[in-house]
Design a protein around this motif. Structure first.
Motif, PDB file in Angstrom:
ATOM      1  N   GLU A  33       0.803  -1.224   0.000  1.00 55.03           N
ATOM      2  CA  GLU A  33       0.000   0.000   0.000  1.00 55.03           C
ATOM      3  C   GLU A  33       0.838   1.277   0.000  1.00 55.03           C
ATOM      4  O   GLU A  33       0.501   2.248  -0.669  1.00 55.03           O
ATOM      5  CB  GLU A  33      -0.923   0.023   1.221  1.00 55.03           C
ATOM      6  CG  GLU A  33      -1.862   1.207   1.243  1.00 55.03           C
ATOM      7  CD  GLU A  33      -2.894   1.140   2.357  1.00 55.03           C
ATOM      8  OE1 GLU A  33      -3.531   2.176   2.597  1.00 55.03           O
ATOM      9  OE2 GLU A  33      -3.055   0.074   2.979  1.00 55.03           O
ATOM     10  N   TYR A  34       1.942   1.277   0.743  1.00 60.11           N
ATOM     11  CA  TYR A  34       2.687   2.514   0.973  1.00 60.11           C
ATOM     12  C   TYR A  34       4.020   2.626   0.231  1.00 60.11           C
ATOM     13  O   TYR A  34       4.661   3.670   0.293  1.00 60.11           O
ATOM     14  CB  TYR A  34       2.952   2.691   2.473  1.00 60.11           C
ATOM     15  CG  TYR A  34       1.683   2.841   3.265  1.00 60.11           C
ATOM     16  CD1 TYR A  34       0.896   3.976   3.136  1.00 60.11           C
ATOM     17  CD2 TYR A  34       1.256   1.841   4.128  1.00 60.11           C
ATOM     18  CE1 TYR A  34      -0.282   4.119   3.848  1.00 60.11           C
ATOM     19  CE2 TYR A  34       0.088   1.964   4.855  1.00 60.11           C
ATOM     20  CZ  TYR A  34      -0.678   3.103   4.714  1.00 60.11           C
ATOM     21  OH  TYR A  34      -1.845   3.230   5.420  1.00 60.11           O
ATOM     22  N   THR A  35       4.446   1.561  -0.452  1.00 65.84           N
ATOM     23  CA  THR A  35       5.727   1.628  -1.148  1.00 65.84           C
ATOM     24  C   THR A  35       5.584   1.237  -2.611  1.00 65.84           C
ATOM     25  O   THR A  35       4.563   0.699  -3.023  1.00 65.84           O
ATOM     26  CB  THR A  35       6.793   0.717  -0.494  1.00 65.84           C
ATOM     27  OG1 THR A  35       6.499  -0.655  -0.751  1.00 65.84           O
ATOM     28  CG2 THR A  35       6.888   0.945   1.007  1.00 65.84           C
ATOM     29  N   THR A  36       6.617   1.518  -3.369  1.00 66.93           N
ATOM     30  CA  THR A  36       6.679   1.150  -4.770  1.00 66.93           C
ATOM     31  C   THR A  36       8.134   0.879  -5.109  1.00 66.93           C
ATOM     32  O   THR A  36       9.022   1.165  -4.306  1.00 66.93           O
ATOM     33  CB  THR A  36       6.088   2.264  -5.661  1.00 66.93           C
ATOM     34  OG1 THR A  36       5.979   1.788  -6.989  1.00 66.93           O
ATOM     35  CG2 THR A  36       6.916   3.531  -5.611  1.00 66.93           C
ATOM     36  N   GLU A  43      15.019  -0.195  -6.452  1.00 60.59           N
ATOM     37  CA  GLU A  43      14.950  -0.092  -4.998  1.00 60.59           C
ATOM     38  C   GLU A  43      13.530   0.237  -4.550  1.00 60.59           C
ATOM     39  O   GLU A  43      12.800   0.945  -5.229  1.00 60.59           O
ATOM     40  CB  GLU A  43      15.897   0.999  -4.486  1.00 60.59           C
ATOM     41  CG  GLU A  43      17.357   0.641  -4.589  1.00 60.59           C
ATOM     42  CD  GLU A  43      17.759  -0.506  -3.687  1.00 60.59           C
ATOM     43  OE1 GLU A  43      17.359  -0.529  -2.511  1.00 60.59           O
ATOM     44  OE2 GLU A  43      18.483  -1.397  -4.180  1.00 60.59           O
ATOM     45  N   ARG A  44      13.173  -0.283  -3.376  1.00 59.75           N
ATOM     46  CA  ARG A  44      11.868   0.010  -2.792  1.00 59.75           C
ATOM     47  C   ARG A  44      11.929   1.381  -2.131  1.00 59.75           C
ATOM     48  O   ARG A  44      12.899   1.725  -1.481  1.00 59.75           O
ATOM     49  CB  ARG A  44      11.497  -1.062  -1.768  1.00 59.75           C
ATOM     50  CG  ARG A  44      10.102  -0.892  -1.202  1.00 59.75           C
ATOM     51  CD  ARG A  44       9.661  -2.123  -0.445  1.00 59.75           C
ATOM     52  NE  ARG A  44       9.581  -3.307  -1.281  1.00 59.75           N
ATOM     53  CZ  ARG A  44       8.577  -3.599  -2.111  1.00 59.75           C
ATOM     54  NH1 ARG A  44       7.567  -2.767  -2.228  1.00 59.75           N
ATOM     55  NH2 ARG A  44       8.589  -4.702  -2.818  1.00 59.75           N
ATOM     56  N   ALA A  50       8.520   9.013  -3.905  1.00 59.91           N
ATOM     57  CA  ALA A  50       8.778   8.733  -5.326  1.00 59.91           C
ATOM     58  C   ALA A  50       8.321   9.901  -6.192  1.00 59.91           C
ATOM     59  O   ALA A  50       7.447  10.674  -5.815  1.00 59.91           O
ATOM     60  CB  ALA A  50       8.058   7.457  -5.742  1.00 59.91           C
ATOM     61  N   ARG A  51       8.932  10.015  -7.344  1.00 56.87           N
ATOM     62  CA  ARG A  51       8.584  11.055  -8.309  1.00 56.87           C
ATOM     63  C   ARG A  51       8.218  10.408  -9.635  1.00 56.87           C
ATOM     64  O   ARG A  51       8.698   9.327  -9.954  1.00 56.87           O
ATOM     65  CB  ARG A  51       9.775  12.000  -8.545  1.00 56.87           C
ATOM     66  CG  ARG A  51      10.290  12.677  -7.298  1.00 56.87           C
ATOM     67  CD  ARG A  51       9.301  13.737  -6.818  1.00 56.87           C
ATOM     68  NE  ARG A  51       9.757  14.367  -5.595  1.00 56.87           N
ATOM     69  CZ  ARG A  51       9.263  14.106  -4.392  1.00 56.87           C
ATOM     70  NH1 ARG A  51       8.309  13.228  -4.249  1.00 56.87           N
ATOM     71  NH2 ARG A  51       9.709  14.723  -3.329  1.00 56.87           N
ATOM     72  N   GLN A  52       7.405  11.084 -10.410  1.00 64.15           N
ATOM     73  CA  GLN A  52       7.064  10.632 -11.755  1.00 64.15           C
ATOM     74  C   GLN A  52       7.903  11.433 -12.744  1.00 64.15           C
ATOM     75  O   GLN A  52       7.810  12.655 -12.779  1.00 64.15           O
ATOM     76  CB  GLN A  52       5.574  10.826 -12.043  1.00 64.15           C
ATOM     77  CG  GLN A  52       4.668   9.931 -11.222  1.00 64.15           C
ATOM     78  CD  GLN A  52       4.873   8.472 -11.536  1.00 64.15           C
ATOM     79  OE1 GLN A  52       4.923   8.071 -12.689  1.00 64.15           O
ATOM     80  NE2 GLN A  52       5.001   7.656 -10.509  1.00 64.15           N
ATOM     81  N   VAL A  53       8.745  10.752 -13.496  1.00 64.54           N
ATOM     82  CA  VAL A  53       9.592  11.389 -14.503  1.00 64.54           C
ATOM     83  C   VAL A  53       9.395  10.633 -15.807  1.00 64.54           C
ATOM     84  O   VAL A  53       9.678   9.437 -15.878  1.00 64.54           O
ATOM     85  CB  VAL A  53      11.083  11.357 -14.086  1.00 64.54           C
ATOM     86  CG1 VAL A  53      11.959  11.967 -15.170  1.00 64.54           C
ATOM     87  CG2 VAL A  53      11.279  12.074 -12.753  1.00 64.54           C
ATOM     88  N   ASN A  54       8.887  11.321 -16.821  1.00 68.49           N
ATOM     89  CA  ASN A  54       8.637  10.687 -18.121  1.00 68.49           C
ATOM     90  C   ASN A  54       7.811   9.404 -17.976  1.00 68.49           C
ATOM     91  O   ASN A  54       8.156   8.364 -18.519  1.00 68.49           O
ATOM     92  CB  ASN A  54       9.951  10.392 -18.846  1.00 68.49           C
ATOM     93  CG  ASN A  54      10.725  11.647 -19.141  1.00 68.49           C
ATOM     94  OD1 ASN A  54      10.136  12.698 -19.384  1.00 68.49           O
ATOM     95  ND2 ASN A  54      12.033  11.564 -19.110  1.00 68.49           N
ATOM     96  N   SER A  55       6.746   9.477 -17.197  1.00 69.53           N
ATOM     97  CA  SER A  55       5.821   8.355 -16.958  1.00 69.53           C
ATOM     98  C   SER A  55       6.463   7.171 -16.244  1.00 69.53           C
ATOM     99  O   SER A  55       5.968   6.058 -16.325  1.00 69.53           O
ATOM    100  CB  SER A  55       5.200   7.878 -18.278  1.00 69.53           C
ATOM    101  OG  SER A  55       4.498   8.926 -18.888  1.00 69.53           O
ATOM    102  N   ARG A  56       7.569   7.404 -15.560  1.00 69.34           N
ATOM    103  CA  ARG A  56       8.233   6.342 -14.797  1.00 69.34           C
ATOM    104  C   ARG A  56       8.281   6.752 -13.338  1.00 69.34           C
ATOM    105  O   ARG A  56       8.428   7.930 -13.012  1.00 69.34           O
ATOM    106  CB  ARG A  56       9.659   6.116 -15.315  1.00 69.34           C
ATOM    107  CG  ARG A  56       9.676   5.626 -16.758  1.00 69.34           C
ATOM    108  CD  ARG A  56      11.066   5.519 -17.308  1.00 69.34           C
ATOM    109  NE  ARG A  56      11.797   4.464 -16.607  1.00 69.34           N
ATOM    110  CZ  ARG A  56      13.120   4.392 -16.573  1.00 69.34           C
ATOM    111  NH1 ARG A  56      13.858   5.302 -17.173  1.00 69.34           N
ATOM    112  NH2 ARG A  56      13.714   3.401 -15.931  1.00 69.34           N
TER     113      ARG A  56
END
Length: 71
Positions: A33-36, A43-44, A50-56
């Protein structure tokens, strides 16, 4: 096996269900739920970091590296 207390939900879990992230010990449910995972290094990381950069999805460390390369 010993038990641990999940850093997120506070429930006692079997150590077989433990995911360690930094100094936190998370159960599988909270981990989902809280990590990706970082799409760049694998890396977890907490979703909030986390950030979204170029849809990643990118962790803070990789984000800094990617931004340095683009400038």
């Amino acid at each position: 096996m010993t038990d641990f207390i999940c850093s997120c939900c506070g429930r006692r879990r079997s150590s077989r269900q433990m995911i360690v992230l930094g100094g936190d010990k998370l159960c599988y449910a909270c981990s989902e739920e809280y990590t990706t995972l970082c799409d760049h290094c694998g890396e977890r990381v907490y979703r909030r970091d986390a950030r979204q950069v170029n849809s990643r999805t990118i962790c803070p460390q990789c984000c800094g590296q990617i931004l340095k390369k683009s400038h």
